[in-house]
Design an enzyme around this catalytic site. Structure first.
Site, PDB file in Angstrom:
ATOM      1  N   ASN A  50       0.843  -1.207   0.000  1.00 46.56           N
ATOM      2  CA  ASN A  50       0.000   0.000   0.000  1.00 46.56           C
ATOM      3  C   ASN A  50       0.873   1.249   0.000  1.00 46.56           C
ATOM      4  O   ASN A  50       1.966   1.278   0.571  1.00 46.56           O
ATOM      5  CB  ASN A  50      -1.024  -0.003   1.140  1.00 46.56           C
ATOM      6  CG  ASN A  50      -0.437  -0.192   2.519  1.00 46.56           C
ATOM      7  OD1 ASN A  50       0.594  -0.834   2.690  1.00 46.56           O
ATOM      8  ND2 ASN A  50      -1.091   0.378   3.518  1.00 46.56           N
ATOM      9  N   ASN A  53      -1.173   8.614   0.788  1.00 43.93           N
ATOM     10  CA  ASN A  53      -0.946   9.971   0.285  1.00 43.93           C
ATOM     11  C   ASN A  53      -1.591  10.967   1.233  1.00 43.93           C
ATOM     12  O   ASN A  53      -2.629  10.656   1.837  1.00 43.93           O
ATOM     13  CB  ASN A  53      -1.575  10.090  -1.114  1.00 43.93           C
ATOM     14  CG  ASN A  53      -1.153  11.348  -1.836  1.00 43.93           C
ATOM     15  OD1 ASN A  53      -1.604  12.445  -1.533  1.00 43.93           O
ATOM     16  ND2 ASN A  53      -0.258  11.187  -2.794  1.00 43.93           N
ATOM     17  N   ALA A  54      -1.003  12.150   1.357  1.00 37.19           N
ATOM     18  CA  ALA A  54      -1.574  13.189   2.223  1.00 37.19           C
ATOM     19  C   ALA A  54      -3.001  13.531   1.802  1.00 37.19           C
ATOM     20  O   ALA A  54      -3.836  13.889   2.629  1.00 37.19           O
ATOM     21  CB  ALA A  54      -0.691  14.435   2.175  1.00 37.19           C
ATOM     22  N   TYR A  56      -5.848  11.681   1.171  1.00 40.37           N
ATOM     23  CA  TYR A  56      -6.095  10.266   1.479  1.00 40.37           C
ATOM     24  C   TYR A  56      -6.623   9.430   0.309  1.00 40.37           C
ATOM     25  O   TYR A  56      -6.136   8.320   0.090  1.00 40.37           O
ATOM     26  CB  TYR A  56      -7.051  10.132   2.669  1.00 40.37           C
ATOM     27  CG  TYR A  56      -6.498  10.641   3.995  1.00 40.37           C
ATOM     28  CD1 TYR A  56      -5.206  11.155   4.113  1.00 40.37           C
ATOM     29  CD2 TYR A  56      -7.285  10.614   5.136  1.00 40.37           C
ATOM     30  CE1 TYR A  56      -4.718  11.631   5.317  1.00 40.37           C
ATOM     31  CE2 TYR A  56      -6.805  11.073   6.356  1.00 40.37           C
ATOM     32  CZ  TYR A  56      -5.515  11.586   6.447  1.00 40.37           C
ATOM     33  OH  TYR A  56      -5.041  12.041   7.644  1.00 40.37           O
ATOM     34  N   CYS A  61      -4.095   0.677  -2.606  1.00 42.63           N
ATOM     35  CA  CYS A  61      -3.999  -0.574  -1.843  1.00 42.63           C
ATOM     36  C   CYS A  61      -2.916  -1.478  -2.444  1.00 42.63           C
ATOM     37  O   CYS A  61      -2.635  -1.416  -3.651  1.00 42.63           O
ATOM     38  CB  CYS A  61      -5.317  -1.333  -1.891  1.00 42.63           C
ATOM     39  SG  CYS A  61      -6.605  -0.658  -0.853  1.00 42.63           S
ATOM     40  N   GLU A  63      -3.021  -4.662  -3.117  1.00 39.88           N
ATOM     41  CA  GLU A  63      -3.505  -5.585  -4.152  1.00 39.88           C
ATOM     42  C   GLU A  63      -3.571  -4.892  -5.507  1.00 39.88           C
ATOM     43  O   GLU A  63      -3.175  -5.435  -6.537  1.00 39.88           O
ATOM     44  CB  GLU A  63      -4.903  -6.123  -3.807  1.00 39.88           C
ATOM     45  CG  GLU A  63      -4.975  -6.879  -2.503  1.00 39.88           C
ATOM     46  CD  GLU A  63      -5.323  -5.984  -1.316  1.00 39.88           C
ATOM     47  OE1 GLU A  63      -4.781  -4.858  -1.228  1.00 39.88           O
ATOM     48  OE2 GLU A  63      -6.125  -6.418  -0.477  1.00 39.88           O
ATOM     49  N   CYS A 106     -10.285  -5.100  -0.044  1.00 35.39           N
ATOM     50  CA  CYS A 106     -11.395  -4.136   0.008  1.00 35.39           C
ATOM     51  C   CYS A 106     -12.231  -4.253  -1.271  1.00 35.39           C
ATOM     52  O   CYS A 106     -11.855  -4.920  -2.240  1.00 35.39           O
ATOM     53  CB  CYS A 106     -10.857  -2.717   0.182  1.00 35.39           C
ATOM     54  SG  CYS A 106     -10.264  -1.962  -1.345  1.00 35.39           S
ATOM     55  N   CYS A 109     -10.488  -3.203  -4.554  1.00 31.78           N
ATOM     56  CA  CYS A 109      -9.517  -4.207  -5.027  1.00 31.78           C
ATOM     57  C   CYS A 109     -10.227  -5.432  -5.597  1.00 31.78           C
ATOM     58  O   CYS A 109      -9.748  -6.038  -6.563  1.00 31.78           O
ATOM     59  CB  CYS A 109      -8.576  -4.611  -3.897  1.00 31.78           C
ATOM     60  SG  CYS A 109      -7.428  -3.293  -3.459  1.00 31.78           S
TER      61      CYS A 109
HETATM   62  N1  THU Z   1      -5.316  -1.550   2.411  1.00 29.40           N
HETATM   63  C1  THU Z   1      -4.770  -2.351   1.464  1.00 29.40           C
HETATM   64  O1  THU Z   1      -3.655  -2.122   0.986  1.00 29.40           O
HETATM   65  N2  THU Z   1      -5.510  -3.410   1.043  1.00 29.40           N
HETATM   66  C2  THU Z   1      -6.749  -3.737   1.506  1.00 29.40           C
HETATM   67  O2  THU Z   1      -7.380  -4.648   1.002  1.00 29.40           O
HETATM   68  C3  THU Z   1      -7.317  -2.991   2.623  1.00 29.40           C
HETATM   69  C4  THU Z   1      -6.612  -1.749   3.009  1.00 29.40           C
HETATM   70  C5  THU Z   1      -4.545  -0.382   2.858  1.00 29.40           C
HETATM   71  C6  THU Z   1      -5.126   0.924   2.437  1.00 29.40           C
HETATM   72  C7  THU Z   1      -4.560   1.855   3.470  1.00 29.40           C
HETATM   73  O3  THU Z   1      -3.264   2.256   3.060  1.00 29.40           O
HETATM   74  C8  THU Z   1      -4.430   0.990   4.700  1.00 29.40           C
HETATM   75  O4  THU Z   1      -4.490  -0.348   4.256  1.00 29.40           O
HETATM   76  C9  THU Z   1      -5.518   1.230   5.748  1.00 29.40           C
HETATM   77  O5  THU Z   1      -6.763   1.162   5.165  1.00 29.40           O
END
Ligand code: THU
Length: 173
Positions: A50, A53-54, A56, A61, A63, A106, A109
């Site tokens: 992941n 970024n400032a 948000y 993610c 994936e 999520c 993704c």
């Molecule tokens: N995040 C992922 O990289 N994959 C997911 O499936 C869920 C969430 C990251 C996004 C964010 O940088 C951090 O986890 C918290 O949500």
């Protein structure tokens, strides 16, 4: 089916790759570090972490980063994806190979993955470690994805329109 699609040793290697790339996570805001490793139908392995970024919503993610790397290198079908994630911690050995919970991809993704399902399906590997993981067939995690079929043009008869919830008498002039 999902157990037969990817050999156990390949699953463990994908998990190890996901842990390795997780160390590069840029989780400056959430302090939740995620790693993902995908295996393409043609045997390539691509990893992603992941990247926050400032602003948000501009973050990505793990994936999606891994899938986009695969696709940008020419891969299309994703045969398997391993996902590991948890709170950032001290860079000790335990952190590098073990997390406390299974992390589910999520919704965004899942939609990204849906576009690039493997030719025989996609195995989703949720791991706490290389020895502690569970497998899903991607279709178990996503019902009714929005796909290219939905974009294939207006329905050409009233019955189809009705099925899609469009009132055929309500078309714009
Ligand atoms: N995040 C992922 O990289 N994959 C997911 O499936 C869920 C969430 C990251 C996004 C964010 O940088 C951090 O986890 C918290 O949500």
């Amino acid at each position: 089916m999902k157990n037969e699609m990817v050999a156990e040793e390949i699953i463990k290697n994908l998990i190890r790759s996901a842990f390795e790339v997780r160390e590069n996570a840029y989780a400056f805001y959430s302090h939740f570090a995620v790693g993902a490793a995908v295996l393409s139908d043609d045997g390539g392995v691509y990893t992603g972490c992941n990247i926050e970024n400032a602003s948000y919503p501009a973050g990505s993610c793990a994936e999606t980063v891994a899938i986009n790397k695969a696709v940008s290198e020419g891969a299309r079908g994703i045969r398997a994806i391993a996902i590991v994630g948890g709170p950032e911690g001290k860079e000790d050995d335990e952190q590098a190979s073990h997390v406390n919970d299974y992390i589910y991809p999520c919704g965004i993704c899942r939609q990204v993955l849906s576009e690039f399902r493997g030719k025989d399906g996609t195995v989703v590997i949720l791991a706490k470690s290389a020895d502690d993981y569970k497998l899903y067939d991607f279709s178990e995690l996503m019902v009714g994805a929005f796909t290219s079929e939905a974009l294939s043009g207006p329905a050409d008869d009233a019955d189809d329109s009705a099925e899609q919830g469009i009132d055929p008498d309500d078309s714009a002039e």
